[in-house]
Design a protein around this motif. Sequence first.
Motif, short mmCIF file in Angstrom:
data_model
loop_
_atom_site.label_atom_id
_atom_site.label_comp_id
_atom_site.label_asym_id
_atom_site.label_seq_id
_atom_site.Cartn_x
_atom_site.Cartn_y
_atom_site.Cartn_z
N SER A 382 0.85 -1.19 0.00
CA SER A 382 0.00 0.00 0.00
C SER A 382 0.89 1.24 0.00
CB SER A 382 -0.90 0.00 1.24
OG SER A 382 -1.57 1.24 1.38
N GLN A 383 0.52 2.23 -0.83
CA GLN A 383 1.31 3.46 -0.97
C GLN A 383 0.45 4.66 -0.56
OE1 GLN A 383 3.82 3.48 -4.71
NE2 GLN A 383 2.30 1.95 -5.31
N GLN A 384 0.44 4.96 0.70
CA GLN A 384 -0.39 6.04 1.20
C GLN A 384 0.40 7.34 1.32
OE1 GLN A 384 -3.44 5.78 1.20
NE2 GLN A 384 -4.29 4.02 2.27
N PRO A 385 -0.27 8.50 1.23
CA PRO A 385 0.42 9.77 1.47
C PRO A 385 1.07 9.78 2.85
CG PRO A 385 -1.76 10.16 0.54
CD PRO A 385 -1.69 8.70 0.88
N ILE A 386 2.24 10.37 2.94
CA ILE A 386 2.97 10.40 4.20
C ILE A 386 2.22 11.22 5.26
CG2 ILE A 386 5.27 10.01 3.26
CD1 ILE A 386 5.61 13.06 3.17
N GLU A 387 2.51 10.94 6.51
CA GLU A 387 1.83 11.63 7.61
C GLU A 387 2.14 13.13 7.61
OE1 GLU A 387 5.00 10.74 11.23
OE2 GLU A 387 3.54 9.18 10.70
N GLU A 388 3.30 13.52 7.06
CA GLU A 388 3.64 14.94 6.97
C GLU A 388 2.67 15.68 6.05
OE1 GLU A 388 7.45 12.83 8.10
OE2 GLU A 388 5.73 12.43 6.79
N LEU A 389 2.19 15.00 5.01
CA LEU A 389 1.20 15.62 4.14
C LEU A 389 -0.14 15.77 4.87
CD1 LEU A 389 0.61 15.02 0.39
CD2 LEU A 389 -1.33 14.90 1.94
N ILE A 390 -0.53 14.73 5.59
CA ILE A 390 -1.78 14.79 6.34
C ILE A 390 -1.74 15.94 7.35
CG2 ILE A 390 -3.37 13.50 7.81
CD1 ILE A 390 -2.98 12.40 4.93
N ALA A 391 -0.59 16.13 7.98
CA ALA A 391 -0.45 17.20 8.99
C ALA A 391 -0.51 18.59 8.37
CB ALA A 391 0.86 17.02 9.75
N SER A 392 -0.20 18.69 7.07
CA SER A 392 -0.14 20.01 6.43
C SER A 392 -1.44 20.39 5.73
CB SER A 392 0.99 20.03 5.40
OG SER A 392 0.67 19.23 4.27
N GLN A 393 -2.45 19.51 5.77
CA GLN A 393 -3.68 19.78 5.02
C GLN A 393 -4.71 20.50 5.90
OE1 GLN A 393 -4.64 15.76 3.79
NE2 GLN A 393 -5.94 15.38 5.56
N ASN A 394 -5.41 21.43 5.28
CA ASN A 394 -6.50 22.16 5.93
C ASN A 394 -7.80 21.87 5.20
OD1 ASN A 394 -4.86 23.38 7.83
ND2 ASN A 394 -4.51 25.21 6.59
N GLU A 395 -8.82 21.44 5.93
CA GLU A 395 -10.08 21.08 5.29
C GLU A 395 -10.83 22.31 4.81
OE1 GLU A 395 -14.01 18.22 6.01
OE2 GLU A 395 -12.45 18.40 7.56
N ILE A 396 -11.41 22.20 3.62
CA ILE A 396 -12.21 23.27 3.02
C ILE A 396 -13.69 22.89 3.15
CG2 ILE A 396 -12.68 24.58 0.91
CD1 ILE A 396 -9.94 23.67 -0.13
N ALA A 397 -14.50 23.84 3.54
CA ALA A 397 -15.94 23.58 3.63
C ALA A 397 -16.51 23.34 2.24
CB ALA A 397 -16.64 24.76 4.29
N VAL A 398 -17.37 22.33 2.10
CA VAL A 398 -17.97 22.01 0.81
C VAL A 398 -19.48 22.14 0.91
CG1 VAL A 398 -16.08 20.49 0.14
CG2 VAL A 398 -18.06 19.53 1.32
N GLU A 399 -20.09 22.41 -0.23
CA GLU A 399 -21.55 22.57 -0.31
C GLU A 399 -22.15 21.36 -1.01
OE1 GLU A 399 -24.74 25.33 -2.78
OE2 GLU A 399 -22.66 25.99 -2.54
N LYS A 400 -23.07 20.68 -0.32
CA LYS A 400 -23.73 19.52 -0.91
C LYS A 400 -25.08 19.94 -1.49
CE LYS A 400 -23.48 15.47 1.02
NZ LYS A 400 -23.68 14.28 1.91
N GLN A 401 -25.30 19.55 -2.74
CA GLN A 401 -26.58 19.84 -3.39
C GLN A 401 -27.56 18.72 -3.04
OE1 GLN A 401 -25.96 20.56 -7.56
NE2 GLN A 401 -24.36 22.08 -7.20
#
Length: 517
Positions: A382-401
């Motif tokens: 399995s080739q998952q994104p590194i934990e450093e990438l997860i730590a650097s991400q900021n969630e964006i609010a999304v609009e569901k139709q």
Amino acid sequence: MKKQIKITEQDSYLIFPIQAEQDKTPVLLYIGDTILTEVQIPVGKVENGKYEADYLAAIPICQYTGKMLTLVGNVPEEFMNAVHTDVQVKNSEVKRPHIHFTPQYGWMNDPNGLVYYEGQYHMYFQYNPFDTQWDNMSWGHAVSDDLLHWHQKDTTLLPDEDGMIFSGCGLVNKLGKMNLPEDSLLFFYTAAGGINQISKEKLSVQKMAYSLDKGNTLIKMDKAVVPTICKENRDPKIFWHEETKAYIMCLWLEENDFAILRSVDLENWELSQRLTLQKGFECPDLFQLPVSSGGSKWVFWCADGYYYMGDFDGYQFITDGNRKSAYKTKLPYAAQTISNLDGRVISIPWLRTNGCFKRYRGAMGIPREFSLIEKNGEWYVSQQPIEELIASQNEIAVEKQEKNNWIKLEQNKECAIKIDTILTITEQSILESMEWHIYQNKIVYHPLTGILMVGETVVNIGEGLKDFSIIFDKAMIEITAGCGIIYAVFEAESKEETGDISIKNRYLEQVKVYEIL
């Protein structure tokens, strides 16, 4: 044409004007009477008495202060007049991906000498500073604190009379071998003789360089540590095998054949196995991954992303006979794992991008952390994104139709984005395609057939997949699915970095969108 320059304390770099992808001319560089290097320079047109350049390429020369540098080549006088020294390389900046490393200029391929040392990641790489095509193989160098944001440093190894500098590896000299300090960094590489004129009588051998200044300067050792076994043998990858108290070297020999060699001192190597791996080719790597139920498995990895599981006793690797493929597309190649990462196996591939911006060609993939996943009684990497990438991400609010369960948002910030999607797979939902529209790029997955379409590119990644992670970074699209077993990389047809994002499927179970800063 000949030019001489007396190097002063103010001369940090020798600067060449580059007109990319023109006909090449060899230029020899001497320090005193000794050949420093030979480089193939693309030489273009002279217009109105001036030699214009697409970019400027540099060779560091600080270590030669007070000496005479001589250039010799059949080049126009205007080109030779444009060659000069300077304290810095003055190129304008160009737009590039945010978290995929790209060279400041020139051609880049395989990652080399990946090593973690004193809180910093070092990535050396196959590099041609003098053109945006393959040639003049040298080692470029970049460093990072987080594996996502890289700073390119000076070129460290240039072609010499033993040949071009092909791929190799790095490690920390923890056991104080080679009469060098325990905090020195050691690098093993292939001297590819016979490719440039100054090495035309030589074959490929494995050589070594070391660094006493934390990887900034690499000092070549004269003697080859492994003489020629096969004509083009190359790409040494070395690690310490604690159980048998020896260093292990994996080496490509020829066709689908590889070698495993052993040494207790890094100077004297003995061949312990020659093995043939179906469709395996160059850039070998051998590493151990834990199994969730206990124990571990050894993985032998090759350049195309083919890997083979089996057992390794410090002398021989015995495969289970199954060849698996880590890549669903042809862009990733020649991945290498990072040395000196206790308990983590992180790999970086070269991405064979087609796009050229008159300044650079080639990119590195986002580092991936390896683990083993069991599926239908078989183990897969399995080739998952590194934990450093997860730590650097900021969630964006999304609009569901509400009407159709679609997601839509507008992104105005220029940055890499990550979209994590989970589908509900049922007899009904498997009939409906999944669509991601990222700016002007369209991605479609058909669960029933397993077909994934990214622009005009079509690949089969497997039926009934429910989890997807998509990273969009300017020109690059990386997709993982199936708990990281599926990995595919694409070049975006549109290079837009802002605009509308929409995710379309009535059976969306979860969608999260992130900025990666």
